[in-house]
Write an enzyme that holds these catalytic residues in place. Sequence first.
Site, PDB file in Angstrom:
ATOM      1  N   ASN A   8     -21.693 -20.191  11.035  1.00  0.00           N
ATOM      2  CA  ASN A   8     -20.675 -19.288  11.576  1.00  0.00           C
ATOM      3  C   ASN A   8     -21.357 -17.950  11.874  1.00  0.00           C
ATOM      4  O   ASN A   8     -21.627 -17.168  10.967  1.00  0.00           O
ATOM      5  CB  ASN A   8     -19.552 -19.097  10.533  1.00  0.00           C
ATOM      6  CG  ASN A   8     -18.524 -18.082  10.983  1.00  0.00           C
ATOM      7  OD1 ASN A   8     -18.491 -17.694  12.150  1.00  0.00           O
ATOM      8  ND2 ASN A   8     -17.671 -17.653  10.058  1.00  0.00           N
ATOM      9  N   TRP A   9     -21.637 -17.731  13.152  1.00  0.00           N
ATOM     10  CA  TRP A   9     -22.377 -16.511  13.530  1.00  0.00           C
ATOM     11  C   TRP A   9     -21.500 -15.262  13.557  1.00  0.00           C
ATOM     12  O   TRP A   9     -21.984 -14.160  13.746  1.00  0.00           O
ATOM     13  CB  TRP A   9     -23.027 -16.702  14.900  1.00  0.00           C
ATOM     14  CG  TRP A   9     -24.213 -17.632  14.882  1.00  0.00           C
ATOM     15  CD1 TRP A   9     -24.728 -18.288  13.800  1.00  0.00           C
ATOM     16  CD2 TRP A   9     -25.033 -18.000  16.002  1.00  0.00           C
ATOM     17  NE1 TRP A   9     -25.821 -19.040  14.185  1.00  0.00           N
ATOM     18  CE2 TRP A   9     -26.031 -18.876  15.530  1.00  0.00           C
ATOM     19  CE3 TRP A   9     -25.025 -17.665  17.364  1.00  0.00           C
ATOM     20  CZ2 TRP A   9     -27.003 -19.432  16.361  1.00  0.00           C
ATOM     21  CZ3 TRP A   9     -25.986 -18.211  18.194  1.00  0.00           C
ATOM     22  CH2 TRP A   9     -26.969 -19.085  17.696  1.00  0.00           C
ATOM     23  N   LYS A  10     -20.194 -15.457  13.436  1.00  0.00           N
ATOM     24  CA  LYS A  10     -19.259 -14.317  13.492  1.00  0.00           C
ATOM     25  C   LYS A  10     -19.505 -13.503  14.769  1.00  0.00           C
ATOM     26  O   LYS A  10     -19.789 -14.109  15.803  1.00  0.00           O
ATOM     27  CB  LYS A  10     -19.381 -13.478  12.214  1.00  0.00           C
ATOM     28  CG  LYS A  10     -19.290 -14.372  10.963  1.00  0.00           C
ATOM     29  CD  LYS A  10     -19.077 -13.631   9.689  1.00  0.00           C
ATOM     30  CE  LYS A  10     -19.043 -14.622   8.529  1.00  0.00           C
ATOM     31  NZ  LYS A  10     -18.641 -14.041   7.282  1.00  0.00           N
ATOM     32  N   HIS A  92     -10.156 -18.745   9.228  1.00  0.00           N
ATOM     33  CA  HIS A  92     -11.180 -18.023   8.456  1.00  0.00           C
ATOM     34  C   HIS A  92     -10.552 -16.782   7.820  1.00  0.00           C
ATOM     35  O   HIS A  92      -9.682 -16.142   8.420  1.00  0.00           O
ATOM     36  CB  HIS A  92     -12.341 -17.629   9.373  1.00  0.00           C
ATOM     37  CG  HIS A  92     -13.525 -17.119   8.619  1.00  0.00           C
ATOM     38  ND1 HIS A  92     -13.585 -15.835   8.148  1.00  0.00           N
ATOM     39  CD2 HIS A  92     -14.660 -17.732   8.208  1.00  0.00           C
ATOM     40  CE1 HIS A  92     -14.727 -15.680   7.488  1.00  0.00           C
ATOM     41  NE2 HIS A  92     -15.398 -16.816   7.515  1.00  0.00           N
ATOM     42  N   GLU A  94     -11.525 -13.843   7.515  1.00  0.00           N
ATOM     43  CA  GLU A  94     -11.614 -12.599   8.293  1.00  0.00           C
ATOM     44  C   GLU A  94     -10.513 -12.546   9.354  1.00  0.00           C
ATOM     45  O   GLU A  94     -10.005 -11.482   9.693  1.00  0.00           O
ATOM     46  CB  GLU A  94     -13.017 -12.470   8.923  1.00  0.00           C
ATOM     47  CG  GLU A  94     -14.047 -12.098   7.855  1.00  0.00           C
ATOM     48  CD  GLU A  94     -15.450 -12.586   8.142  1.00  0.00           C
ATOM     49  OE1 GLU A  94     -15.774 -12.937   9.282  1.00  0.00           O
ATOM     50  OE2 GLU A  94     -16.247 -12.620   7.171  1.00  0.00           O
ATOM     51  N   GLU A 167     -13.678 -21.419   0.899  1.00  0.00           N
ATOM     52  CA  GLU A 167     -14.462 -20.181   0.889  1.00  0.00           C
ATOM     53  C   GLU A 167     -13.737 -19.131   0.050  1.00  0.00           C
ATOM     54  O   GLU A 167     -12.801 -18.477   0.542  1.00  0.00           O
ATOM     55  CB  GLU A 167     -14.631 -19.641   2.311  1.00  0.00           C
ATOM     56  CG  GLU A 167     -15.392 -20.541   3.236  1.00  0.00           C
ATOM     57  CD  GLU A 167     -16.018 -19.739   4.392  1.00  0.00           C
ATOM     58  OE1 GLU A 167     -17.243 -19.752   4.503  1.00  0.00           O
ATOM     59  OE2 GLU A 167     -15.278 -19.096   5.146  1.00  0.00           O
ATOM     60  N   GLY A 173     -20.102 -12.998   2.240  1.00  0.00           N
ATOM     61  CA  GLY A 173     -20.890 -11.841   2.660  1.00  0.00           C
ATOM     62  C   GLY A 173     -21.201 -10.862   1.550  1.00  0.00           C
ATOM     63  O   GLY A 173     -21.587  -9.723   1.806  1.00  0.00           O
ATOM     64  N   SER A 205     -21.712 -16.807   0.794  1.00  0.00           N
ATOM     65  CA  SER A 205     -23.055 -16.402   0.354  1.00  0.00           C
ATOM     66  C   SER A 205     -23.980 -17.590   0.076  1.00  0.00           C
ATOM     67  O   SER A 205     -24.731 -17.581  -0.895  1.00  0.00           O
ATOM     68  CB  SER A 205     -22.972 -15.477  -0.865  1.00  0.00           C
ATOM     69  OG  SER A 205     -22.309 -14.269  -0.519  1.00  0.00           O
ATOM     70  N   GLY A 226     -22.557 -18.240   6.822  1.00  0.00           N
ATOM     71  CA  GLY A 226     -22.437 -17.071   7.685  1.00  0.00           C
ATOM     72  C   GLY A 226     -23.774 -16.400   7.885  1.00  0.00           C
ATOM     73  O   GLY A 226     -24.619 -16.857   8.657  1.00  0.00           O
ATOM     74  N   GLY A 227     -24.001 -15.320   7.152  1.00  0.00           N
ATOM     75  CA  GLY A 227     -25.200 -14.493   7.306  1.00  0.00           C
ATOM     76  C   GLY A 227     -26.505 -15.275   7.429  1.00  0.00           C
ATOM     77  O   GLY A 227     -27.312 -15.013   8.339  1.00  0.00           O
TER      78      GLY A 227
END
Length: 243
Positions: A8-10, A92, A94, A167, A173, A205, A226-227
């Site tokens: 997930n590159w956001k 998600h 966010e 999640e 994150g 994470s 993600g990150g």
Amino acid sequence: MKNLIVANWKMNPSTQAEAKEIFDTIRDGAKGLKSEVVICPPYVCLYASSFGKGVVSMGAQNVHFEEKGAFTGEISTAMLKDLGVEYVIIGHSERRKYFGETNEAVNKKIKASLKAGLKIIFCIGETEEERNAGKKSEVLEGQIKNGLAGVGIAQAKSLENINIAYEPVWAIGTGNNCSVEETKESLDFIRKFINPDMRILYGGSVKSDNSADYIKQAGANGLLVGGASLKPEEFIKIIKSAE
Ligand code: PGA
């Protein structure tokens, strides 16, 4: 059942050139591996779907539930299908937090996506406050029941079309990934409400030094990353750790 590893590159990276470089490196590194790998870049990079055939599938990070019409700024399931997109992340945290996405909207998006033949990655998870107040189970149960309300399994072509991503919001994150024990407990709880053959991923994470534990010890059927998915070498290590 293959493990499903999702990037997930956001809202990253900022340029098409960077996106292509990360995408190409991941695709080359994922060749010949057993897990199913999905990259979910921003909408504007979904064109890259034509480069990943056979190795990496493309996913969107969101979708609108209406089929078409006057919905400025939105993207439909048909548009995603036309681009060769296979997966879509729905609900998600966010999107729930910053864009006011409710369980009801999530439910409509899930139904619209399954109807269009997209595979979904349905995100659920409790916040730190909810966890501290002992409300984790209640929150997860509510998200699952409301999100999947009226979604006959028959609506999905197969169980592989519905994937759940657990999640914990406090783990996203933050570098504060959920312990294997707690993850296992939550995944076992979630499995009570869904078909036992559906895949459940862990996200929050994930890095190459903790990824294998979620698959091999906590019993996750995949990961939502993600990150670390923007660092191609690191992401390839994560994919390999799930083999
Ligand atoms: P993270 O993000 O791996 O950076 O914690 C996961 C996610 O939000 O899907």
